[in-house]
Motif scaffolding. Structure first.
Motif, PDB file in Angstrom:
ATOM      1  N   VAL A 117       2.714  39.844 -61.015  1.00  0.00           N
ATOM      2  CA  VAL A 117       1.325  39.639 -60.585  1.00  0.00           C
ATOM      3  C   VAL A 117       1.153  39.751 -59.069  1.00  0.00           C
ATOM      4  O   VAL A 117       0.031  39.866 -58.584  1.00  0.00           O
ATOM      5  CB  VAL A 117       0.792  38.271 -61.064  1.00  0.00           C
ATOM      6  CG1 VAL A 117       0.691  38.242 -62.572  1.00  0.00           C
ATOM      7  CG2 VAL A 117       1.665  37.122 -60.558  1.00  0.00           C
ATOM      8  N   GLU A 118       2.247  39.702 -58.331  1.00  0.00           N
ATOM      9  CA  GLU A 118       2.161  39.848 -56.874  1.00  0.00           C
ATOM     10  C   GLU A 118       3.450  40.434 -56.348  1.00  0.00           C
ATOM     11  O   GLU A 118       4.538  40.093 -56.813  1.00  0.00           O
ATOM     12  CB  GLU A 118       1.887  38.492 -56.208  1.00  0.00           C
ATOM     13  CG  GLU A 118       1.650  38.585 -54.714  1.00  0.00           C
ATOM     14  CD  GLU A 118       1.372  37.236 -54.077  1.00  0.00           C
ATOM     15  OE1 GLU A 118       1.152  37.207 -52.850  1.00  0.00           O
ATOM     16  OE2 GLU A 118       1.379  36.217 -54.791  1.00  0.00           O
ATOM     17  N   LYS A 119       3.328  41.326 -55.358  1.00  0.00           N
ATOM     18  CA  LYS A 119       4.489  41.942 -54.710  1.00  0.00           C
ATOM     19  C   LYS A 119       4.402  41.644 -53.223  1.00  0.00           C
ATOM     20  O   LYS A 119       3.406  41.964 -52.581  1.00  0.00           O
ATOM     21  CB  LYS A 119       4.499  43.448 -54.957  1.00  0.00           C
ATOM     22  CG  LYS A 119       4.348  43.847 -56.420  1.00  0.00           C
ATOM     23  CD  LYS A 119       4.290  45.359 -56.552  1.00  0.00           C
ATOM     24  CE  LYS A 119       3.849  45.776 -57.931  1.00  0.00           C
ATOM     25  NZ  LYS A 119       2.379  45.684 -58.105  1.00  0.00           N
ATOM     26  N   ILE A 120       5.446  41.036 -52.686  1.00  0.00           N
ATOM     27  CA  ILE A 120       5.454  40.636 -51.274  1.00  0.00           C
ATOM     28  C   ILE A 120       6.570  41.404 -50.563  1.00  0.00           C
ATOM     29  O   ILE A 120       7.750  41.118 -50.723  1.00  0.00           O
ATOM     30  CB  ILE A 120       5.691  39.118 -51.129  1.00  0.00           C
ATOM     31  CG1 ILE A 120       4.666  38.336 -51.951  1.00  0.00           C
ATOM     32  CG2 ILE A 120       5.643  38.711 -49.662  1.00  0.00           C
ATOM     33  CD1 ILE A 120       4.989  36.854 -52.086  1.00  0.00           C
ATOM     34  N   VAL A 121       6.176  42.399 -49.773  1.00  0.00           N
ATOM     35  CA  VAL A 121       7.132  43.201 -49.017  1.00  0.00           C
ATOM     36  C   VAL A 121       7.306  42.593 -47.632  1.00  0.00           C
ATOM     37  O   VAL A 121       6.343  42.102 -47.028  1.00  0.00           O
ATOM     38  CB  VAL A 121       6.636  44.657 -48.897  1.00  0.00           C
ATOM     39  CG1 VAL A 121       7.621  45.504 -48.096  1.00  0.00           C
ATOM     40  CG2 VAL A 121       6.420  45.259 -50.286  1.00  0.00           C
ATOM     41  N   HIS A 122       8.524  42.607 -47.123  1.00  0.00           N
ATOM     42  CA  HIS A 122       8.757  42.076 -45.784  1.00  0.00           C
ATOM     43  C   HIS A 122       7.809  42.745 -44.795  1.00  0.00           C
ATOM     44  O   HIS A 122       7.670  43.981 -44.788  1.00  0.00           O
ATOM     45  CB  HIS A 122      10.209  42.306 -45.357  1.00  0.00           C
ATOM     46  CG  HIS A 122      10.598  41.520 -44.159  1.00  0.00           C
ATOM     47  ND1 HIS A 122      10.271  41.902 -42.872  1.00  0.00           N
ATOM     48  CD2 HIS A 122      11.281  40.348 -44.035  1.00  0.00           C
ATOM     49  CE1 HIS A 122      10.732  41.026 -42.008  1.00  0.00           C
ATOM     50  NE2 HIS A 122      11.354  40.070 -42.679  1.00  0.00           N
ATOM     51  N   PRO A 123       7.138  41.970 -43.948  1.00  0.00           N
ATOM     52  CA  PRO A 123       6.126  42.549 -43.055  1.00  0.00           C
ATOM     53  C   PRO A 123       6.673  43.562 -42.056  1.00  0.00           C
ATOM     54  O   PRO A 123       5.918  44.389 -41.537  1.00  0.00           O
ATOM     55  CB  PRO A 123       5.544  41.323 -42.333  1.00  0.00           C
ATOM     56  CG  PRO A 123       6.578  40.253 -42.473  1.00  0.00           C
ATOM     57  CD  PRO A 123       7.233  40.496 -43.794  1.00  0.00           C
ATOM     58  N   GLY A 130      14.805  52.549 -43.337  1.00  0.00           N
ATOM     59  CA  GLY A 130      14.942  51.671 -42.201  1.00  0.00           C
ATOM     60  C   GLY A 130      15.320  50.263 -42.609  1.00  0.00           C
ATOM     61  O   GLY A 130      15.532  49.952 -43.787  1.00  0.00           O
ATOM     62  N   PRO A 131      15.372  49.353 -41.630  1.00  0.00           N
ATOM     63  CA  PRO A 131      15.776  47.960 -41.890  1.00  0.00           C
ATOM     64  C   PRO A 131      14.675  47.169 -42.598  1.00  0.00           C
ATOM     65  O   PRO A 131      13.565  47.660 -42.804  1.00  0.00           O
ATOM     66  CB  PRO A 131      16.027  47.415 -40.479  1.00  0.00           C
ATOM     67  CG  PRO A 131      15.159  48.241 -39.594  1.00  0.00           C
ATOM     68  CD  PRO A 131      15.133  49.614 -40.214  1.00  0.00           C
ATOM     69  N   ASN A 132      15.000  45.920 -42.955  1.00  0.00           N
ATOM     70  CA  ASN A 132      14.054  44.971 -43.585  1.00  0.00           C
ATOM     71  C   ASN A 132      13.598  45.422 -44.964  1.00  0.00           C
ATOM     72  O   ASN A 132      12.471  45.126 -45.387  1.00  0.00           O
ATOM     73  CB  ASN A 132      12.842  44.737 -42.668  1.00  0.00           C
ATOM     74  CG  ASN A 132      13.230  44.346 -41.267  1.00  0.00           C
ATOM     75  OD1 ASN A 132      13.962  43.377 -41.068  1.00  0.00           O
ATOM     76  ND2 ASN A 132      12.790  45.125 -40.284  1.00  0.00           N
ATOM     77  N   ASP A 133      14.475  46.105 -45.678  1.00  0.00           N
ATOM     78  CA  ASP A 133      14.146  46.639 -47.003  1.00  0.00           C
ATOM     79  C   ASP A 133      14.315  45.533 -48.049  1.00  0.00           C
ATOM     80  O   ASP A 133      15.288  45.499 -48.806  1.00  0.00           O
ATOM     81  CB  ASP A 133      15.052  47.831 -47.312  1.00  0.00           C
ATOM     82  CG  ASP A 133      14.677  48.549 -48.598  1.00  0.00           C
ATOM     83  OD1 ASP A 133      13.597  48.284 -49.143  1.00  0.00           O
ATOM     84  OD2 ASP A 133      15.494  49.386 -49.058  1.00  0.00           O
ATOM     85  N   VAL A 134      13.342  44.622 -48.084  1.00  0.00           N
ATOM     86  CA  VAL A 134      13.425  43.475 -48.989  1.00  0.00           C
ATOM     87  C   VAL A 134      12.016  43.121 -49.454  1.00  0.00           C
ATOM     88  O   VAL A 134      11.043  43.268 -48.712  1.00  0.00           O
ATOM     89  CB  VAL A 134      14.113  42.268 -48.296  1.00  0.00           C
ATOM     90  CG1 VAL A 134      13.397  41.893 -47.005  1.00  0.00           C
ATOM     91  CG2 VAL A 134      14.207  41.081 -49.213  1.00  0.00           C
ATOM     92  N   ALA A 135      11.914  42.667 -50.705  1.00  0.00           N
ATOM     93  CA  ALA A 135      10.622  42.264 -51.258  1.00  0.00           C
ATOM     94  C   ALA A 135      10.831  41.200 -52.322  1.00  0.00           C
ATOM     95  O   ALA A 135      11.939  41.007 -52.841  1.00  0.00           O
ATOM     96  CB  ALA A 135       9.893  43.465 -51.852  1.00  0.00           C
ATOM     97  N   LEU A 136       9.736  40.517 -52.649  1.00  0.00           N
ATOM     98  CA  LEU A 136       9.720  39.508 -53.701  1.00  0.00           C
ATOM     99  C   LEU A 136       8.689  39.900 -54.741  1.00  0.00           C
ATOM    100  O   LEU A 136       7.607  40.393 -54.410  1.00  0.00           O
ATOM    101  CB  LEU A 136       9.365  38.142 -53.108  1.00  0.00           C
ATOM    102  CG  LEU A 136      10.347  37.583 -52.076  1.00  0.00           C
ATOM    103  CD1 LEU A 136       9.690  36.473 -51.268  1.00  0.00           C
ATOM    104  CD2 LEU A 136      11.616  37.088 -52.750  1.00  0.00           C
ATOM    105  N   LEU A 137       9.020  39.676 -56.005  1.00  0.00           N
ATOM    106  CA  LEU A 137       8.099  39.915 -57.110  1.00  0.00           C
ATOM    107  C   LEU A 137       7.726  38.565 -57.714  1.00  0.00           C
ATOM    108  O   LEU A 137       8.602  37.819 -58.161  1.00  0.00           O
ATOM    109  CB  LEU A 137       8.755  40.791 -58.184  1.00  0.00           C
ATOM    110  CG  LEU A 137       9.348  42.126 -57.724  1.00  0.00           C
ATOM    111  CD1 LEU A 137      10.040  42.820 -58.904  1.00  0.00           C
ATOM    112  CD2 LEU A 137       8.285  43.020 -57.110  1.00  0.00           C
TER     113      LEU A 137
END
Length: 284
Positions: A117-123, A130-137
């Motif tokens: 229901v929500e996808k939160i990609v590192h800002p 590139g770097p910071n390739d992380v997210a939360l579902l």
């Protein structure tokens, strides 16, 4: 770039076609029609319940889903995955995770399919490799934990792992540019590569082009002997040590399993603050 090697996201290759638009750079895609029972880049079949934190992130239209990425259960309602598993998968369509399975098509009492229901990609993830390739579902409802569904442990903030690690996923088993995806979860034990050695290896493969590797954001693995490593479809999945997730499959080179080509992961310990700021039900 090296004539026989190309940098690529470790998603399944060609899903951009389903969105009706070409995708610049690395391509992502739907599962191959060819799914023979073979090993993932010299890995082995996982046993039932061996990796209860592993999930399949799936994308679909009109109820027909395909595996596109892996992920790790970190709480009842959140999955840890790669940023590009969100930005490179079409927004149109349906998104869900499947937990409690070893085979993608298996039906068992602990199989759980839950909508995202929500996808939160590192800002600070700007796309590409590139770097910071992380997210939360974020899931529509909590997972029910049991023998086949359990959260992974998060590492200590800023810790730098070394030694052997365990890679799991439903990624391609092919050592050619054409992905061949297994139905059965694959696993391989693989050594972590020191940053300086990883950078040197990637510099050589890029043959003068800019190296996107980040000492803070990434860790690498290299094969022991047979080209073991991550491949298309493993993106977002866990690299672990003793039940602790230390890496998120991010990018690498194709063909998979090529000599002297490291697999590159997002270093989870660098993103503990990001995780804690967004996840309100982490296990104590």
């Amino acid at each position: 770039m090296h004539l026989t090697m190309k940098l690529f996201f470790l998603l399944v290759v060609t899903i951009a076609l389903a969105s009706g638009k070409p995708s610049p750079g690395p391509k992502i895609g739907r599962r191959s029609f060819f799914q023979p029972s073979v090993r993932v880049i010299h890995g082995d079949d996982a046993t039932e319940g061996q990796y209860p934190y592993q999930i399949s992130y799936q994308w679909g239209i009109l109820g027909v889903y395909e595996h596109v990425c892996g992920g790790s259960i970190i709480s009842p309602t959140f999955i840890l995955t790669a940023g590009h598993c969100v930005t490179q998968v079409p927004e149109i369509g349906e998104h869900k995770i499947v937990a409690g399975i070893t085979e993608l098509n298996e039906k068992n009492n602990e199989r759980q399919e839950i909508q995202v229901v929500e996808k939160i990609v590192h800002p600070n993830f700007t796309g590409g490799v590139g770097p910071n390739d992380v997210a939360l579902l974020k899931l529509a409802k909590p997972l029910e934990f049991g023998d086949l569904v359990k959260p992974v442990v998060l590492p200590e903030a800023d810790s730098v792992p070394s030694g052997d690690s365990v890679l799991t996923g439903w990624g391609s088993t092919s050592t050619t540019v054409i992905p061949v995806l297994p139905n059965h979860l694959q696993t391989v034990t693989i050594p972590i590569l020191e940053y300086t050695d990883c950078k040197t290896a990637i510099d050589a493969l890029l043959d003068g082009e800019a190296n996107p590797l980040s000492e803070v954001s990434n860790i690498c693995t290299h094969s022991k002997s047979n080209g073991e490593g991550a491949c298309s479809g493993d993106s977002g999945g866990p690299l672990a040590q003793n039940g602790t997730v230390i890496g998120i499959v991010s990018w690498g080179f194709t063909p998979c399993g090529s000599e002297k080509a490291p697999s590159v992961y997002t270093r989870v310990s660098n993103f503990i603050d990001f995780i804690k700021e967004n996840v309100n039900d982490l296990p104590k």
